[in-house]
Design an enzyme around this catalytic site. Sequence first.
Site, PDB file in Angstrom:
ATOM      1  CB  CYS A   1      -2.023  -0.166   8.767  1.00 51.33           C
ATOM      2  SG  CYS A   1      -0.649   0.945   8.899  1.00 51.33           S
TER       3      CYS A   1
ATOM      4  N   GLY B   1       2.498 -11.187   9.809  1.00 48.74           N
ATOM      5  CA  GLY B   1       3.437 -10.628  10.784  1.00 48.74           C
ATOM      6  C   GLY B   1       3.755 -11.617  11.897  1.00 48.74           C
TER       7      GLY B   1
ATOM      8  CD  GLU C   1       4.616  -0.388  13.247  1.00 49.86           C
ATOM      9  OE1 GLU C   1       3.376  -0.361  13.424  1.00 49.86           O
ATOM     10  OE2 GLU C   1       5.425  -0.046  14.117  1.00 49.86           O
TER      11      GLU C   1
ATOM     12  CD  GLU D   1       7.978   0.936  10.722  1.00 49.44           C
ATOM     13  OE1 GLU D   1       6.770   1.140  10.559  1.00 49.44           O
ATOM     14  OE2 GLU D   1       8.721   0.477   9.841  1.00 49.44           O
TER      15      GLU D   1
ATOM     16  CG  ASN E   1      -0.324  -0.026   2.517  1.00 45.48           C
ATOM     17  OD1 ASN E   1       0.797  -0.500   2.647  1.00 45.48           O
ATOM     18  ND2 ASN E   1      -0.982   0.489   3.521  1.00 45.48           N
TER      19      ASN E   1
HETATM   20  C1  UN1 Z   1       0.058   7.096   7.007  1.00 48.73           C
HETATM   21  O1  UN1 Z   1      -1.098   6.969   7.406  1.00 48.73           O
HETATM   22  O2  UN1 Z   1       0.480   8.216   6.642  1.00 48.73           O
HETATM   23  O3  UN1 Z   1       0.890   0.503   6.068  1.00 48.73           O
HETATM   24  C2  UN1 Z   1       1.023   6.004   6.957  1.00 48.73           C
HETATM   25  C3  UN1 Z   1       0.370   1.513   6.522  1.00 48.73           C
HETATM   26  C4  UN1 Z   1       1.119   2.268   7.583  1.00 48.73           C
HETATM   27  C5  UN1 Z   1       1.542   3.628   7.135  1.00 48.73           C
HETATM   28  C6  UN1 Z   1       0.470   4.637   7.219  1.00 48.73           C
HETATM   29  N1  UN1 Z   1       2.275   1.502   7.985  1.00 48.73           N
HETATM   30  O4  UN1 Z   1      -0.725   1.879   6.121  1.00 48.73           O
END
Ligand code: UN1
Length: 479
Positions: A282, A231, A248, A460, A150
């Site tokens: 996410c 994960g 994550e 992170e 994504n």
């Molecule tokens: C964001 O919302 O700017 O995989 C980043 C994802 C997250 C990053 C979101 N690790 O959607």
Amino acid sequence: MTSATGIYLDGAWHDVAEHRENINPSDHRDVIGLFGRAERSAVDDAVDAASGAFGPWSRTSPQRRADLLEAVAAGITAQADDLARLLAREEGKTLPEAKGEVMRAAHIFRFFSGEALRVVGERQASTREGVTVNLAREPLGVVGIIAPWNFPIAIPAWKAAPALAYGNTVVLKPAELVPASAVALTRIIHEAGFPPGVFNLVTGSGAVIGDAIAAHPGIAAVTFTGSEPVGRRVAQTAVARLAEVQLEMGGKNPLIVLADAELDIAVECAINGAFFSTGQRCTASSRLIVEDAIHDRFVERMLARMSELRVGHALDDATDIGPVVDERQLETDLRYLGIAREATHSEVHGGEVVERTTPGNFLTPALITGARNDDQVSREEVFGPVASVIRVGDYDEAVTVAGDTEFGLVAGICTTSLRASEDFQSRSDTGMVMVNLPTAGVDPHVAFGGRKGSSFGPREQGTHARDFFTQTKTAYVRP
Ligand code: UN1
């Protein structure tokens, strides 16, 4: 003519036997390229290269590492428009969203270029007379990166940049759906002039290459972003051999709308958080927890705003929401919508598959009203443009419902009450809190991560990334 791309090992590109077509989700006729599906043994070769490069790279001066990372930031910036088009073609987010992501990757490399120079250590007196204690931070060795589809360039960047800045070498496996952006990033890294072996790219399936990275004894640390079940598997494999692990994973992020919220702001936060990037984040706001007194006005405004949003080809200027990434994800989204449609207490607005002039995976945003927090769609991450509205009586009930989830990535609240804002920041059992902002959309220079089922291991991004990408050494010295 479609060209085939191989894998990048020890500073050079190598052919592989098998390839996979990279298809544009906005137009299935558009094949972006053929990308390597490496065999497991490619990870052995990548780790050999990265291990060989580690010693000299870990001793490279911070200034040299900073200059190289800065060159990557400059390279990404110089090619930003082309990179954004490529990213929008392979992932399906709109061109402005893709451009934003590309610039985020550049900013991340620039931030960690500075970090390379902020070498920190501690020196202090021992409890023993005449002895001093020196604490140093050292790199870990070879870092394996398993990245999701994504954010095809930003997430590889936010894992690779700190790994490299602090003196580690890298083996990157991008998601199989989006290899092109990772290949483009690799070319920029190559042109920047990194020594061979410092950065390596292995494309292929998660089950083969991802698993090989988790299992490889030569990989000191594994950083993963993706779904929770995968994960967990990565962690089990890597922890079994005592590697460092950073995960994550998913979210089921609540956005609370209190009765005193500014309605415009609340609707804007919910629309952005739930539906932009096609809800494939996410950090998406998938549970809209709305106080009774504002509920009907909020829903009415949401539906009005949703009817204005145009779903279409990611490269079309008129498009607000791009396609779903692939047919499998579309099926998942539709399965959850089907469950919500069947429930007698909830109603689904939108969530229709629509046709455009190009064959793609187009789904209109879906709002599920009358949802309950124990509905399957309120418990499990959908990863699509789907949000539930859960009606609550008051602030306390909102906080309880918000926290009643397996996940703990981010929580938002829309309110004009200073008291509610302060109270929620301390009561939310999440890694991140947003006040009058969408739950998605984070800065590159501060800690990112969640609690409970959302994350595992150190944070992170920002200076906190140091906690994962370095290890401490405490030296006692009697001169
Ligand atoms: C964001 O919302 O700017 O995989 C980043 C994802 C997250 C990053 C979101 N690790 O959607």
